[in-house]
Design a protein around this motif. Structure first.
Motif, mmCIF file in Angstrom:
data_model
loop_
_atom_site.group_PDB
_atom_site.id
_atom_site.type_symbol
_atom_site.label_atom_id
_atom_site.label_comp_id
_atom_site.label_asym_id
_atom_site.label_seq_id
_atom_site.Cartn_x
_atom_site.Cartn_y
_atom_site.Cartn_z
ATOM 1 N N LYS A 47 -8.699 9.317 12.419
ATOM 2 C CA LYS A 47 -7.566 8.871 11.582
ATOM 3 C C LYS A 47 -8.014 8.661 10.134
ATOM 4 O O LYS A 47 -7.408 9.184 9.194
ATOM 5 C CB LYS A 47 -6.975 7.547 12.127
ATOM 6 C CG LYS A 47 -6.561 7.564 13.570
ATOM 7 C CD LYS A 47 -5.939 6.259 13.996
ATOM 8 C CE LYS A 47 -6.891 5.064 13.967
ATOM 9 N NZ LYS A 47 -7.950 5.145 14.987
ATOM 10 N N SER A 48 -9.056 7.868 9.985
ATOM 11 C CA SER A 48 -9.537 7.572 8.625
ATOM 12 C C SER A 48 -9.984 8.832 7.925
ATOM 13 O O SER A 48 -9.798 8.992 6.719
ATOM 14 C CB SER A 48 -10.688 6.579 8.667
ATOM 15 O OG SER A 48 -10.228 5.346 9.134
ATOM 16 N N THR A 49 -10.594 9.721 8.696
ATOM 17 C CA THR A 49 -11.071 10.962 8.078
ATOM 18 C C THR A 49 -9.891 11.737 7.500
ATOM 19 O O THR A 49 -9.954 12.227 6.364
ATOM 20 C CB THR A 49 -11.837 11.793 9.112
ATOM 21 O OG1 THR A 49 -12.812 10.984 9.741
ATOM 22 C CG2 THR A 49 -12.520 12.973 8.449
ATOM 23 N N ALA A 168 -2.207 4.703 3.402
ATOM 24 C CA ALA A 168 -2.685 3.376 3.785
ATOM 25 C C ALA A 168 -3.475 3.503 5.072
ATOM 26 O O ALA A 168 -2.949 3.968 6.090
ATOM 27 C CB ALA A 168 -1.501 2.432 3.955
ATOM 28 N N ASP A 169 -4.744 3.141 5.037
ATOM 29 C CA ASP A 169 -5.598 3.241 6.233
ATOM 30 C C ASP A 169 -5.660 1.874 6.903
ATOM 31 O O ASP A 169 -6.364 0.978 6.432
ATOM 32 C CB ASP A 169 -6.986 3.724 5.811
ATOM 33 C CG ASP A 169 -7.857 4.053 7.017
ATOM 34 O OD1 ASP A 169 -7.348 3.954 8.150
ATOM 35 O OD2 ASP A 169 -9.027 4.418 6.801
ATOM 36 N N GLU A 170 -4.929 1.756 7.991
ATOM 37 C CA GLU A 170 -4.841 0.484 8.735
ATOM 38 C C GLU A 170 -4.590 -0.706 7.831
ATOM 39 O O GLU A 170 -5.383 -1.651 7.791
ATOM 40 C CB GLU A 170 -6.118 0.263 9.553
ATOM 41 C CG GLU A 170 -6.420 1.470 10.427
ATOM 42 C CD GLU A 170 -7.122 1.118 11.738
ATOM 43 O OE1 GLU A 170 -6.924 -0.022 12.202
ATOM 44 O OE2 GLU A 170 -7.819 1.973 12.271
ATOM 45 N N PRO A 171 -3.505 -0.714 7.099
ATOM 46 C CA PRO A 171 -3.252 -1.807 6.153
ATOM 47 C C PRO A 171 -2.957 -3.128 6.851
ATOM 48 O O PRO A 171 -3.094 -4.182 6.234
ATOM 49 C CB PRO A 171 -2.031 -1.313 5.367
ATOM 50 C CG PRO A 171 -1.315 -0.407 6.300
ATOM 51 C CD PRO A 171 -2.372 0.264 7.115
HETATM 52 MG MG MG Z 1 -10.699 4.232 10.735
#
Ligand code: MG
Ligand code: ADP
Length: 765
Positions: A47-49, A168-171
Motif C-alpha cells: 500500500k505504502s509503496t 494520505a498513507d494511513e492518516p
Molecule cells: Mg505502509
C-alpha cells in the motif's frame, strides 16, 4: 472525467547489495479528479509503496506512470521535485509536522515552499485552519497539539496547497475513532475538487465516503471496486506555479528548520561558540608562542634597561628629533609614551629610603669623646632596579598631570600618587652603572611639583635627561645650578679666593666635588690641596666644538658621592652641552606583544629603531625553550582536534535531521533549496557562534583572564579575521558533506540503492 493519474504495469523493486525485494508487481490503475479512493490490504502488501510511487517520493523501475496524460518514466530528479511540489499533497501516518513551529507557521511554510508569496500564504492558511477547526490554536506550537489535532494540522497543510492530488498513507493509523471520522470527512470534502487516495488498514471507517475501493496483495492489485459516483470537478485545481526563488527560499527554510527545533539549534549554536572560542584560544596561543623571546635570558651589556616594553629610536641623520618626529612616533598604535632622552632609561635611581637604598650613619664625638650627633657615612643601594624616567611626551590632547605642574629644573619631579604628595621633598640617588665606579651615586634633593596617575614611580624634569645623556667627556656629568648653591656647596670657611664671588647661581664658575671624600671622612679636608686646585681653570669640551673647550674654575665642594659630577651655572651648562641627548628617544609600547608591529610601523616611517630587549635577549633558556615547543605542538594538535570535532558533530547533528528534510521534501522542498538551507544554517551557526565567542572573550577581558588578555594583545586584526574565515570555512566544508548526505538520503533520484537506506532510517524512527 478523463483519467488524471494512470499507472501502467508499474513495477517497483527494493534493491540492496544483498537482495532484491519486489515492492510492486505490474500494477495498473487509473485515477480521475473527484475520486476518493480507499486502498486497503494486509501489512506489507505494498500500500505504502503505491502511495509513495504515486506521490513521486519513490522512483519506479518498470512500467509507466502518466500524469495528466504525460509519461513520467524519463523524469530526472528535478522533474520529480517539481512534480511533488506542484501536483502532490502527501499526508503520512506520523503527521509529519514541524513540532517547534506554530500551527500557522506549519501551514504557511508548506505554501511558501511551493513558491507562494508569504502574505498570500498566511491568508490561505487561516482559511484552511478554520475548516479543520484549528484557527483558535494557530499560535500554539505544533508539538503541543493532541494527536488528532496534529493529524488535522497535517491535513490542513495538504489542503492548503493547491495541488490536484492528495495522497494520505494511513492518516488515521494513530487516531481514535472520533478523530478518525473527522479526518475522513475532511478528506472526503477535499475530494470534491481533487483526486484523494487514502491508504487505510480499516476500510469500514472510509466505507461511507469512498467512491472506490482498491485492495492490494503481494504488490499487486487484488480488487478494484467502484462504490459510488465520483464528484464532478468542473475545472482542475490550479496547479502551483511557484517560481521557487532559490536563495531567499533557502534562507527561509534555514530559519524555519532552526525555529522548528529550538533545542537542537541552541545546542549547535553553543557548540559553534565553543569551537570558535577554542580555535581562538589554541591558534592564539600558537601565534603567541611563535615569538620565542620569553624563553630567552636578557644580557644587559648593551642596554642596562631590558624592559621589554621599550623601543629606542634615532633619526637616519643622527640629528636631534623635532616636534614633528615626536608627533609621528607617538601616533603609532600601541605606543603609550615617548621620552625625549632615550638613554636616560638606562640609568638607575633610588628614592625610597629603606626600600631602594639604606643610609648608614656614624657617630660624631667631641674632643672629649662624647657623642654629639650622626654623620651620613655611606648609602647602599637595594636590589630594586628603577630606571630614570623623564616627563614623557604624550599624544596631543592627552593629560599627564592630575594636579600640580610640570617640573622645570632638575630639582623638581612628578610623583605617581595623590595631591597630598605635592610639596614633598625627596632625596634621589642616581647611579649610572655603565659609566661610574660601582657604589657611586649623585644625590639630588627634589620637590614634588606635580602628580600623575600614569606609571609607577617618579618622573624627573627633561633637564635631567639633558644632563645624563650629554656626552661631555667620558665619566663626567655637568649639571646646572638653578637654586641656592649653598644647598649643595660646602665651603671651607678660611678659603680666600682672589676674585671671590660665591653665592650667585649665575656665576661663570664651576663647583668641583673633588674633595668630597676628604670632607666626609676628615671634616673639611686638606686645605692646601683645595687651594692648589682652585687656582686653576679646567677645560670642558662642548661635544659639538671639540676645538674650543669652555674654561671654568672651581670654587667649592658639594656632597655627591660621585667624583665626576660638576655643578655649573646655567650659562656654562648651555655652552658645554647646548643640545644634548635629544637625538635618541625611548618609546614605551603598551605591551611587548605589540613590539613587532610597532617596530615595523617605525621602520615604515624610516627611522632606525630597535627593541633593546630583543637585542639583549640572545641566549635561550633550554628549559623554557623546550616548554615552548611543546606548547606549539599541543596547540596544533588541539586545533586539529577541534577542527575534526566540529566536522563530525555538525555532520552528526544534521544526520539527525534527515527525517525533517524528508518531510520538507515531501512538502515540495527542492534539493537545491535544501542545500541552500544547509549552507545558510551553517553560516548562521558560525556567525552566531562567533558572536557568542566574541562576547565570551570580552567577558574574559573584563574579568582580566590573563591568558585571554595576552592572546588578544598578540593577535592583530588580520589574524582574527583569518580565524573567523577559517572557522566559517570549516563549517562550509562540512556543509558540503552534509549536502551530500541529505541529497543521498532525501533526494534519492540521484543514487541507486538510496531508497533502501531511506527506509532503514525510517524503520529506526
Ligand atoms: Mg505502509
Ligand atoms: P504496506 O504499506 O502495505 O504495509 P509497504 O508498501 O511498506 O507495505 O511494503 C511492501 C513490501 O515492500 C513489503 O514486503 C516490504 O517488506 C517491502 N519494502 C518496503 N520498503 C522496503 C525497503 N526500503 N527495502 C526493502 N523492502 C521494502
Amino acid at each position: 472525467m478523463p483519467a488524471f493519474l494512470v499507472l501502467e504495469n508499474i513495477s517497483k523493486y527494493y534493491t540492496s547489495a544483498q537482495s532484491v525485494v519486489m515492492g510492486l508487481n505490474n500494477v495498473s490503475l487509473s485515477f480521475s479528479l473527484g475520486e476518493f479512493v480507499a486502498v486497503t490490504g494486509e501489512s506489507g502488501s505494498g500500500k505504502s509503496t503505491i502511495a509513495k510511487v504515486m506521490g513521486g517520493i519513490l522512483p519506479y523501475e518498470g512500467g509507466e506512470m502518466f500524469v495528466d496524460g504525460r509519461p513520467t518514466s524519463h523524469y530526472g530528479q528535478q522533474d520529480w521535485e517539481q512534480y511533488r511540489s506542484r501536483r502532490i499533497s502527501f499526508i503520512s501516518q506520523n503527521y509529519d509536522i514541524l513540532p517547534g513551529c506554530s500551527v500557522l507557521e506549519n501551514v504557511v511554510s508548506a505554501l511558501v515552499l511551493t513558491g507562494m508569496d508569504k502574505k498570500k500564504a498566511a491568508a490561505r492558511a487561516e482559511e484552511i485552519l478554520e475548516q479543520v477547526e484549528l484557527l483558535d490554536k494557530k499560535k500554539r506550537r505544533a508539538a503541543k497539539l493532541s494527536s488528532g489535532q496534529k493529524q488535522r494540522l497535517s491535513i490542513a497543510r495538504a489542503l492548503a496547497k493547491p495541488a490536484p492530488v492528495l495522497i494520505a498513507d494511513e492518516p488515521t493509523g494513530n487516531l481514535d475513532s472520533e478523530n478518525s471520522a473527522k479526518v475522513i470527512q475532511l478528506l472526503a470534502a477535499a475530494a470534491k475538487e481533487r483526486l484523494v487516495v487514502m491508504v487505510t488498514h480499516d476500510f469500514e471507517e472510509a466505507e461511507d465516503f469512498a467512491t472506490r475501493h482498491i485492495t492490494v496483495r503481494d504488490g499487486a492489485v487484488e480488487s478494484d471496486v467502484a462504490l459510488r459516483e465520483a464528484n464532478e470537478v468542473s475545472a482542475a485545481v490550479p496547479v502551483v506555479r511557484g517560481k521557487g526563488k532559490g536563495k531567499s527560499l533557502g534562507r527561509y527554510t534555514a530559519w524555519l528548520q532552526m525555529a522548528s527545533r529550538p533545542v537542537w539549534t541552541a545546542i549547535l549554536l553553543f557548540f559553534f561558540a565553543l569551537t570558535a572560542f577554542a580555535m581562538f584560544a589554541f591558534l592564539g596561543t600558537f601565534v603567541m608562542n611563535l615569538d620565542d623571546s620569553f624563553t630567552r635570558v636578557y644580557d644587559p651589556s648593551a642596554f642596562l634597561n631590558g624592559n621589554d616594553n621599550r623601543i629606542v629610536v634615532a633619526r637616519t641623520d643622527k640629528g636631534n628629533f623635532t616636534e614633528e618626529d615626536y608627533d609621528a612616533l607617538i601616533a603609532i598604535p600601541h605606543v603609550t609614551q615617548l621620552e625625549r632622552y632615550g638613554f636616560l632609561a638606562d640609568i638607575n635611581y633610588y628614592y625610597r629610603e629603606g626600600i631602594d637604598y639604606m643610609v648608614h650613619y656614624e657617630n660624631v664625638t667631641d674632643d672629649a669623646g662624647n657623642p654629639t650627633g650622626y654623620v651620613q657615612k655611606q648609602i647602599t643601594m637595594g636590589d630594586t632596579n628603577l630606571f630614570l624616567q623623564a616627563v614623557p611626551y604624550l599624544a596631543k590632547g592627552e593629560k599627564f598631570l592630575t594636579a600640580g605642574r610640570l617640573p622645570e629644573t632638575m630639582y623638581e619631579v612628578v610623583a605617581v600618587g595623590g595631591e597630598e604628595l605635592l610639596g614633598t621633598e625627596i632625596t634621589i640617588y642616581i647611579e649610572n652603572k655603565k659609566k661610574w665606579p660601582a657604589g657611586t651615586s649623585i644625590q639630588v634633593e627634589a620637590v614634588v611639583v606635580g602628580v600623575t596617575d600614569k606609571g609607577e614611580h617618579l618622573y624627573v624634569a627633561e633637564q635631567l635627561g639633558r644632563i645624563f645623556t650629554a656626552e661631555v667627556s667620558t665619566e663626567v656629568v655637568v649639571a646646572p645650578i638653578y637654586d641656592e648653591p649653598s644647598r649643595y656647596v660646602h665651603f671651607a670657611q678660611d678659603i680666600i679666593f682672589e676674585d671671590r664671588y660665591l653665592c650667585s647661581a649665575s656665576m661663570q664658575t664651576i663647583l668641583v666635588n673633588q674633595f668630597l671624600r676628604l670632607y666626609t671622612s676628615n671634616g673639611w679636608g686638606d686645605l692646601d690641596e683645595w687651594v692648589e686646585y682652585s687656582k686653576q681653570e679646567y677645560p670642558f669640551w662642548n661635544y659639538l666644538d671639540t676645538e674650543n673647550p669652555v674654561m671654568l674654575r672651581p670654587y667649592g665642594i658639594h656632597d655627591s658621592s660621585y667624583n665626576g659630577y660638576y655643578l655649573v651655572s646655567p650659562e656654562s651648562f648651555e655652552r658645554i652641552v647646548p643640545d644634548a641627548g635629544a637625538n635618541v628617544v625611548s618609546l614605551t609600547v603598551s605591551d611587548y606583544a605589540y613590539t613587532e608591529r610597532v617596530l615595523s610601523d617605525i621602520h615604515a616611517l624610516s627611522y632606525p629603531a630597535i627593541s633593546p630587549y630583543q637585542l639583549g635577549a640572545t641566549k635561550q633558556d633550554p628549559v623554557l625553550a623546550a616548554e615552548r615547543l611543546q606548547t606549539l605542538e599541543i596547540c596544533i594538535l588541539a586545533f586539529l582536534a577541534v577542527f575534526l570535532l566540529q566536522i563530525f558533530v555538525l555532520r552528526a547533528m544534521f544526520g539527525m535531521q534527515t527525517g525533517e528534510f524528508r518531510l520538507l521534501a515531501n512538502l515540495g522542498l527542492r534539493c537545491r533549496t535544501a542545500k541552500c538551507s544547509i549552507v545558510w544554517q551553517v553560516v548562521l551557526f558560525t556567525a552566531g557562534g562567533q558572536l557568542i565567542a566574541f562576547a565570551a572573550v570580552l567577558c574574559c577581558m573584563g574579568l582580566s583572564v590573563g591568558r585571554i588578555l595576552d592572546i588578544v594583545k598578540y593577535l592583530p586584526a588580520r589574524h582574527v579575521l583569518f580565524f573567523m574565515v577559517l572557522h566559517l570555512a570549516t563549517g562550509l566544508l562540512t556543509s558540503l558533506w552534509i549536502q551530500r548526505l541529505i541529497g543521498r538520503q532525501v533526494y534519492p533520484g540521484t543514487l541507486r540503492y538510496a531508497d533502501l537506506k531511506m527506509d532503514e532510517e525510517e524503520a529506526e524512527l
